[in-house]
Design a protein around this motif. Structure first.
Motif, PDB file in Angstrom:
ATOM      1  N   CYS A 118      74.169 -25.321  28.814  1.00  7.47           N
ATOM      2  CA  CYS A 118      74.963 -26.026  28.816  1.00  7.47           C
ATOM      3  C   CYS A 118      74.022 -27.754  29.015  1.00  7.47           C
ATOM      4  N   TYR A 119      72.683 -27.769  28.862  1.00  4.18           N
ATOM      5  CA  TYR A 119      72.272 -28.858  29.224  1.00  4.18           C
ATOM      6  C   TYR A 119      72.915 -30.461  29.176  1.00  4.18           C
ATOM      7  N   VAL A 120      72.974 -30.933  30.372  1.00  3.30           N
ATOM      8  CA  VAL A 120      73.831 -32.144  28.840  1.00  3.30           C
ATOM      9  C   VAL A 120      72.280 -33.526  29.462  1.00  3.30           C
ATOM     10  N   MET A 121      72.167 -34.764  29.856  1.00  6.45           N
ATOM     11  CA  MET A 121      71.130 -35.912  30.474  1.00  6.45           C
ATOM     12  C   MET A 121      71.576 -36.702  31.485  1.00  6.45           C
ATOM     13  N   VAL A 122      71.376 -36.618  32.480  1.00  5.50           N
ATOM     14  CA  VAL A 122      72.218 -37.259  33.550  1.00  5.50           C
ATOM     15  C   VAL A 122      71.357 -38.292  34.111  1.00  5.50           C
ATOM     16  N   ASP A 123      71.173 -39.233  34.100  1.00  6.95           N
ATOM     17  CA  ASP A 123      70.339 -40.323  34.892  1.00  6.95           C
ATOM     18  C   ASP A 123      68.840 -40.020  33.621  1.00  6.95           C
ATOM     19  N   GLY A 124      68.703 -39.391  32.932  1.00  4.73           N
ATOM     20  CA  GLY A 124      67.065 -39.678  32.134  1.00  4.73           C
ATOM     21  C   GLY A 124      66.868 -38.113  32.344  1.00  4.73           C
ATOM     22  N   ARG A 125      67.113 -36.925  32.856  1.00  2.00           N
ATOM     23  CA  ARG A 125      67.004 -35.894  33.067  1.00  2.00           C
ATOM     24  C   ARG A 125      67.662 -35.013  32.818  1.00  2.00           C
ATOM     25  N   ALA A 126      67.400 -33.703  32.249  1.00  5.89           N
ATOM     26  CA  ALA A 126      68.162 -32.922  31.155  1.00  5.89           C
ATOM     27  C   ALA A 126      69.099 -31.778  32.424  1.00  5.89           C
ATOM     28  N   LEU A 127      69.910 -31.706  32.846  1.00  7.34           N
ATOM     29  CA  LEU A 127      70.287 -30.525  33.947  1.00  7.34           C
ATOM     30  C   LEU A 127      71.224 -29.601  33.626  1.00  7.34           C
ATOM     31  N   ALA A 128      71.937 -28.717  34.650  1.00  6.23           N
ATOM     32  CA  ALA A 128      72.968 -27.830  33.481  1.00  6.23           C
ATOM     33  C   ALA A 128      74.630 -28.380  34.503  1.00  6.23           C
ATOM     34  N   SER A 129      75.224 -28.207  33.253  1.00  8.30           N
ATOM     35  CA  SER A 129      76.057 -29.547  33.919  1.00  8.30           C
ATOM     36  C   SER A 129      77.451 -27.610  33.941  1.00  8.30           C
ATOM     37  N   CYS A 130      76.909 -26.782  33.821  1.00  5.05           N
ATOM     38  CA  CYS A 130      77.789 -25.273  34.129  1.00  5.05           C
ATOM     39  C   CYS A 130      77.473 -24.924  36.140  1.00  5.05           C
ATOM     40  N   ASP A 131      76.600 -25.363  36.446  1.00  5.23           N
ATOM     41  CA  ASP A 131      77.345 -25.859  38.412  1.00  5.23           C
ATOM     42  C   ASP A 131      77.190 -26.992  38.479  1.00  5.23           C
ATOM     43  N   MET A 132      77.055 -28.444  38.327  1.00  5.22           N
ATOM     44  CA  MET A 132      77.321 -29.063  38.077  1.00  5.22           C
ATOM     45  C   MET A 132      78.861 -29.476  38.905  1.00  5.22           C
ATOM     46  N   PRO A 133      79.143 -30.407  39.545  1.00  5.41           N
ATOM     47  CA  PRO A 133      80.370 -30.726  40.043  1.00  5.41           C
ATOM     48  C   PRO A 133      80.598 -32.665  39.703  1.00  5.41           C
ATOM     49  N   LEU A 134      82.193 -31.914  39.916  1.00  9.40           N
ATOM     50  CA  LEU A 134      82.019 -33.110  38.771  1.00  9.40           C
ATOM     51  C   LEU A 134      81.696 -34.469  39.653  1.00  9.40           C
ATOM     52  N   TRP A 135      82.096 -34.546  40.466  1.00  9.28           N
ATOM     53  CA  TRP A 135      81.923 -35.633  41.850  1.00  9.28           C
ATOM     54  C   TRP A 135      80.342 -36.073  41.343  1.00  9.28           C
ATOM     55  N   SER A 136      79.441 -35.087  40.816  1.00  8.52           N
ATOM     56  CA  SER A 136      77.992 -35.721  41.723  1.00  8.52           C
ATOM     57  C   SER A 136      77.605 -36.480  40.686  1.00  8.52           C
ATOM     58  N   VAL A 137      78.633 -36.862  39.659  1.00 13.69           N
ATOM     59  CA  VAL A 137      77.788 -38.018  38.567  1.00 13.69           C
ATOM     60  C   VAL A 137      78.736 -38.900  38.496  1.00 13.69           C
ATOM     61  N   ALA A 138      78.944 -38.836  39.906  1.00 15.88           N
ATOM     62  CA  ALA A 138      80.255 -40.474  39.561  1.00 15.88           C
ATOM     63  C   ALA A 138      79.266 -42.149  40.762  1.00 15.88           C
ATOM     64  N   GLY A 139      78.688 -41.984  38.942  1.00 16.89           N
ATOM     65  CA  GLY A 139      77.949 -43.500  38.839  1.00 16.89           C
ATOM     66  C   GLY A 139      77.348 -43.814  38.071  1.00 16.89           C
ATOM     67  N   LYS A 140      76.736 -42.388  37.448  1.00 14.69           N
ATOM     68  CA  LYS A 140      75.997 -41.791  36.599  1.00 14.69           C
ATOM     69  C   LYS A 140      76.124 -42.061  35.079  1.00 14.69           C
ATOM     70  N   GLU A 141      74.801 -42.047  34.210  1.00 13.36           N
ATOM     71  CA  GLU A 141      74.735 -42.107  33.095  1.00 13.36           C
ATOM     72  C   GLU A 141      74.548 -40.691  32.839  1.00 13.36           C
ATOM     73  N   VAL A 142      75.589 -40.235  31.949  1.00 14.91           N
ATOM     74  CA  VAL A 142      75.203 -39.041  31.331  1.00 14.91           C
ATOM     75  C   VAL A 142      75.142 -38.906  30.255  1.00 14.91           C
ATOM     76  N   THR A 143      74.184 -38.069  28.840  1.00 14.73           N
ATOM     77  CA  THR A 143      74.441 -38.134  28.051  1.00 14.73           C
ATOM     78  C   THR A 143      74.645 -36.575  27.000  1.00 14.73           C
ATOM     79  N   THR A 144      75.630 -36.089  26.535  1.00 16.00           N
ATOM     80  CA  THR A 144      75.479 -35.381  26.199  1.00 16.00           C
ATOM     81  C   THR A 144      74.709 -35.207  24.372  1.00 16.00           C
ATOM     82  N   VAL A 145      75.371 -33.905  23.883  1.00 15.20           N
ATOM     83  CA  VAL A 145      74.684 -33.807  22.396  1.00 15.20           C
ATOM     84  C   VAL A 145      75.626 -34.993  21.731  1.00 15.20           C
ATOM     85  N   GLU A 146      76.597 -35.064  21.375  1.00 13.58           N
ATOM     86  CA  GLU A 146      77.513 -35.411  21.328  1.00 13.58           C
ATOM     87  C   GLU A 146      77.274 -37.217  20.852  1.00 13.58           C
ATOM     88  N   GLY A 147      76.027 -37.822  21.545  1.00 23.29           N
ATOM     89  CA  GLY A 147      76.119 -39.178  22.540  1.00 23.29           C
ATOM     90  C   GLY A 147      74.429 -39.137  21.808  1.00 23.29           C
TER      91      GLY A 147
END
Ligand code: FES
Ligand code: FES
Length: 156
Positions: A48-77
């Motif tokens: 489930c990894y996505v990039m959040v502000d340049g770091r590869a992190l698990a999105s399966c246990d990441m609450p949505l609120w924690s990416v507020a204001g951040k840059e998220v890149t998925t494989v589609e990006g």
């Protein structure tokens, strides 16, 4: 329900969601981005990894609120069928997959590595992919693919 605003694959995104929803659930269920896969649900497999502000992190246990204001890149990006990312071209050239379930997360880990270290050693590639599990045994081909993409991206 709070509105969470963040950048997603280069576009401003705003979504109303319960604060306990995970980023992965929102990506797949609300935004139709199904490239990030659900594997373990416990930050142990990397599917489930996505990039959040340049770091590869698990999105399966990441609450949505924690990416507020951040840059998220998925494989589609990373790239499109018409304009694939060099990593995507290299994975095809090296035939670096079997079932493909793990590949989106592995591409994200590799892309994050190449952003911070454009010419990694083989050991650095192996370390960067260490948290991503592949049950099909394609790891050696994947390492070759990442090194191939790095050379291509470094070429003048
Ligand atoms: S599904 Fe997120 S790390 Fe396994
Ligand atoms: S290619 Fe099947 S799990 Fe990695």
């Amino acid at each position: 329900m709070p509105t969470i605003r963040f950048r997603l694959n280069g576009s401003d995104t705003a979504i109303d969601a319960d604060s306990d929803q995970t980023l992965l659930a929102v990506l797949r269920g609300r935004l139709g981005l199904t490239g990030s896969h659900f594997g373990c649900g416990a930050n142990e497999c990397g599917a489930c990894y996505v990039m959040v502000d340049g770091r590869a992190l698990a999105s399966c246990d990441m609450p949505l609120w924690s990416v507020a204001g951040k840059e998220v890149t998925t494989v589609e990006g990373l790239g499109t069928p018409e304009h694939p990312h060099p990593l995507q071209r290299a994975f095809i050239a090296e035939q670096a997959m079997q079932c493909g379930y793990c590949v989106p997360g592995i591409l994200i880990s590799a892309a994050a590595l190449l952003q911070r270290k454009p010419s990694p050693t083989e050991a650095e590639v192996r370390e960067a992919l260490d948290r991503n599990l592949c049950r099909c045994g394609s790891q050696n081909r994947m390492v070759r693919a990442v090194l191939r993409a790095a050379s291509e991206m470094a070429a003048p």
